[in-house]
Motif scaffolding. Sequence first.
Motif, PDB file in Angstrom:
ATOM      1  N   ILE A   8      63.763  34.516  75.110  1.00 48.58           N
ATOM      2  CA  ILE A   8      62.436  35.411  74.621  1.00 48.58           C
ATOM      3  C   ILE A   8      63.099  36.150  72.947  1.00 48.58           C
ATOM      4  CG2 ILE A   8      59.794  36.193  74.352  1.00 48.58           C
ATOM      5  CD1 ILE A   8      59.870  35.853  76.808  1.00 48.58           C
ATOM      6  N   LYS A   9      63.549  36.681  73.806  1.00 49.13           N
ATOM      7  CA  LYS A   9      64.153  37.646  72.181  1.00 49.13           C
ATOM      8  C   LYS A   9      64.897  36.840  71.171  1.00 49.13           C
ATOM      9  CE  LYS A   9      67.839  41.500  71.046  1.00 49.13           C
ATOM     10  NZ  LYS A   9      68.108  40.476  70.162  1.00 49.13           N
ATOM     11  N   ASP A  10      65.468  36.108  71.864  1.00 46.24           N
ATOM     12  CA  ASP A  10      66.789  34.936  71.063  1.00 46.24           C
ATOM     13  C   ASP A  10      65.409  34.516  70.263  1.00 46.24           C
ATOM     14  OD1 ASP A  10      68.879  36.218  71.482  1.00 46.24           O
ATOM     15  OD2 ASP A  10      69.624  34.402  72.707  1.00 46.24           O
ATOM     16  N   TYR A  11      64.755  33.744  70.736  1.00 51.31           N
ATOM     17  CA  TYR A  11      63.885  33.063  70.306  1.00 51.31           C
ATOM     18  C   TYR A  11      62.531  33.737  68.873  1.00 51.31           C
ATOM     19  CZ  TYR A  11      64.097  28.185  72.198  1.00 51.31           C
ATOM     20  OH  TYR A  11      65.327  27.560  72.870  1.00 51.31           O
ATOM     21  N   VAL A  12      62.446  34.266  69.362  1.00 54.05           N
ATOM     22  CA  VAL A  12      61.569  35.142  68.547  1.00 54.05           C
ATOM     23  C   VAL A  12      62.279  35.410  66.808  1.00 54.05           C
ATOM     24  CG1 VAL A  12      60.623  37.708  67.617  1.00 54.05           C
ATOM     25  CG2 VAL A  12      60.180  36.560  70.079  1.00 54.05           C
ATOM     26  N   THR A  13      63.625  35.483  67.482  1.00 52.56           N
ATOM     27  CA  THR A  13      64.224  36.488  65.868  1.00 52.56           C
ATOM     28  C   THR A  13      64.631  34.772  65.211  1.00 52.56           C
ATOM     29  OG1 THR A  13      65.691  38.109  67.553  1.00 52.56           O
ATOM     30  CG2 THR A  13      66.891  37.049  65.947  1.00 52.56           C
ATOM     31  N   GLU A  14      64.827  34.043  66.097  1.00 53.16           N
ATOM     32  CA  GLU A  14      64.893  32.284  64.883  1.00 53.16           C
ATOM     33  C   GLU A  14      63.553  32.069  64.595  1.00 53.16           C
ATOM     34  OE1 GLU A  14      66.000  28.035  65.502  1.00 53.16           O
ATOM     35  OE2 GLU A  14      66.795  29.244  67.824  1.00 53.16           O
ATOM     36  N   VAL A  45      55.994  26.628  69.949  1.00 52.30           N
ATOM     37  CA  VAL A  45      55.414  25.775  71.170  1.00 52.30           C
ATOM     38  C   VAL A  45      55.924  25.688  71.970  1.00 52.30           C
ATOM     39  CG1 VAL A  45      55.771  23.223  72.266  1.00 52.30           C
ATOM     40  CG2 VAL A  45      54.769  23.592  70.464  1.00 52.30           C
ATOM     41  N   THR A  46      57.846  26.493  72.176  1.00 48.22           N
ATOM     42  CA  THR A  46      58.156  27.400  73.720  1.00 48.22           C
ATOM     43  C   THR A  46      57.719  28.364  73.479  1.00 48.22           C
ATOM     44  OG1 THR A  46      60.169  25.599  72.491  1.00 48.22           O
ATOM     45  CG2 THR A  46      60.949  27.256  73.592  1.00 48.22           C
ATOM     46  N   LEU A  47      57.770  29.310  72.007  1.00 47.12           N
ATOM     47  CA  LEU A  47      57.278  30.633  72.686  1.00 47.12           C
ATOM     48  C   LEU A  47      55.788  30.565  73.331  1.00 47.12           C
ATOM     49  CD1 LEU A  47      58.797  32.144  68.794  1.00 47.12           C
ATOM     50  CD2 LEU A  47      59.023  32.601  70.874  1.00 47.12           C
ATOM     51  N   SER A  48      54.787  29.943  72.678  1.00 48.07           N
ATOM     52  CA  SER A  48      53.682  29.973  73.231  1.00 48.07           C
ATOM     53  C   SER A  48      53.867  29.574  74.615  1.00 48.07           C
ATOM     54  CB  SER A  48      52.892  28.960  72.312  1.00 48.07           C
ATOM     55  OG  SER A  48      52.449  29.431  71.291  1.00 48.07           O
ATOM     56  N   VAL A  52      54.589  34.737  74.163  1.00 47.13           N
ATOM     57  CA  VAL A  52      54.156  35.076  72.971  1.00 47.13           C
ATOM     58  C   VAL A  52      53.168  34.790  72.352  1.00 47.13           C
ATOM     59  CG1 VAL A  52      55.742  35.327  70.689  1.00 47.13           C
ATOM     60  CG2 VAL A  52      56.625  35.460  73.277  1.00 47.13           C
ATOM     61  N   ASN A  53      52.557  36.014  72.153  1.00 49.70           N
ATOM     62  CA  ASN A  53      51.155  36.350  70.913  1.00 49.70           C
ATOM     63  C   ASN A  53      51.696  35.855  70.233  1.00 49.70           C
ATOM     64  OD1 ASN A  53      49.237  36.834  70.036  1.00 49.70           O
ATOM     65  ND2 ASN A  53      48.329  38.045  71.066  1.00 49.70           N
ATOM     66  N   LEU A  54      51.485  35.055  68.741  1.00 50.09           N
ATOM     67  CA  LEU A  54      51.960  34.469  67.849  1.00 50.09           C
ATOM     68  C   LEU A  54      51.607  35.280  66.513  1.00 50.09           C
ATOM     69  CD1 LEU A  54      53.565  30.570  68.672  1.00 50.09           C
ATOM     70  CD2 LEU A  54      54.633  33.227  68.300  1.00 50.09           C
ATOM     71  N   THR A  55      50.199  35.751  67.012  1.00 51.46           N
ATOM     72  CA  THR A  55      49.233  35.972  65.862  1.00 51.46           C
ATOM     73  C   THR A  55      49.876  36.981  64.388  1.00 51.46           C
ATOM     74  OG1 THR A  55      47.576  36.090  67.974  1.00 51.46           O
ATOM     75  CG2 THR A  55      46.949  37.262  65.369  1.00 51.46           C
ATOM     76  N   ARG A  59      53.759  33.486  60.188  1.00 54.52           N
ATOM     77  CA  ARG A  59      53.571  33.928  58.634  1.00 54.52           C
ATOM     78  C   ARG A  59      53.886  32.929  58.469  1.00 54.52           C
ATOM     79  NH1 ARG A  59      57.963  36.695  60.003  1.00 54.52           N
ATOM     80  NH2 ARG A  59      59.322  35.859  58.234  1.00 54.52           N
ATOM     81  N   VAL A  60      53.760  31.264  58.561  1.00 56.67           N
ATOM     82  CA  VAL A  60      53.860  29.713  57.572  1.00 56.67           C
ATOM     83  C   VAL A  60      52.194  29.512  57.740  1.00 56.67           C
ATOM     84  CG1 VAL A  60      54.198  27.812  57.813  1.00 56.67           C
ATOM     85  CG2 VAL A  60      56.160  29.470  57.494  1.00 56.67           C
ATOM     86  N   LYS A  61      52.166  29.709  59.095  1.00 56.11           N
ATOM     87  CA  LYS A  61      50.221  29.299  59.516  1.00 56.11           C
ATOM     88  C   LYS A  61      49.479  28.106  58.617  1.00 56.11           C
ATOM     89  CE  LYS A  61      49.029  34.012  59.966  1.00 56.11           C
ATOM     90  NZ  LYS A  61      49.568  34.404  61.472  1.00 56.11           N
ATOM     91  N   ASP A  62      50.707  27.107  58.816  1.00 54.16           N
ATOM     92  CA  ASP A  62      50.416  25.744  58.820  1.00 54.16           C
ATOM     93  C   ASP A  62      50.930  24.442  59.365  1.00 54.16           C
ATOM     94  OD1 ASP A  62      52.562  25.103  55.474  1.00 54.16           O
ATOM     95  OD2 ASP A  62      53.169  24.792  57.598  1.00 54.16           O
TER      96      ASP A  62
END
Length: 62
Positions: A8-14, A45-48, A52-55, A59-62
């Motif tokens: 999760i940490k690696d994916y959040v960083t990426e 999709v993977t993080l969700s 993981v709460n992406l709120t 920052r892209v939001k599209d």
Amino acid sequence: MPSAADIIKDYVTEFSRLQDWMLPIKEIAPDTYASMHKRYLELKVTLSSLGVNLTEIDRVKD
């Protein structure tokens, strides 16, 4: 074998780094942006799915 927390940490960083690269390039290089956007959606999709709460970090939001 990495733990779930490490994955999760690696994916959040990426996800964060990719957004940093995407935001300034959107208008300059639309083809590159489209390619990056595809990876952005895959990570989102993977993080969700990992719960993981992406709120706050999306920052892209599209």
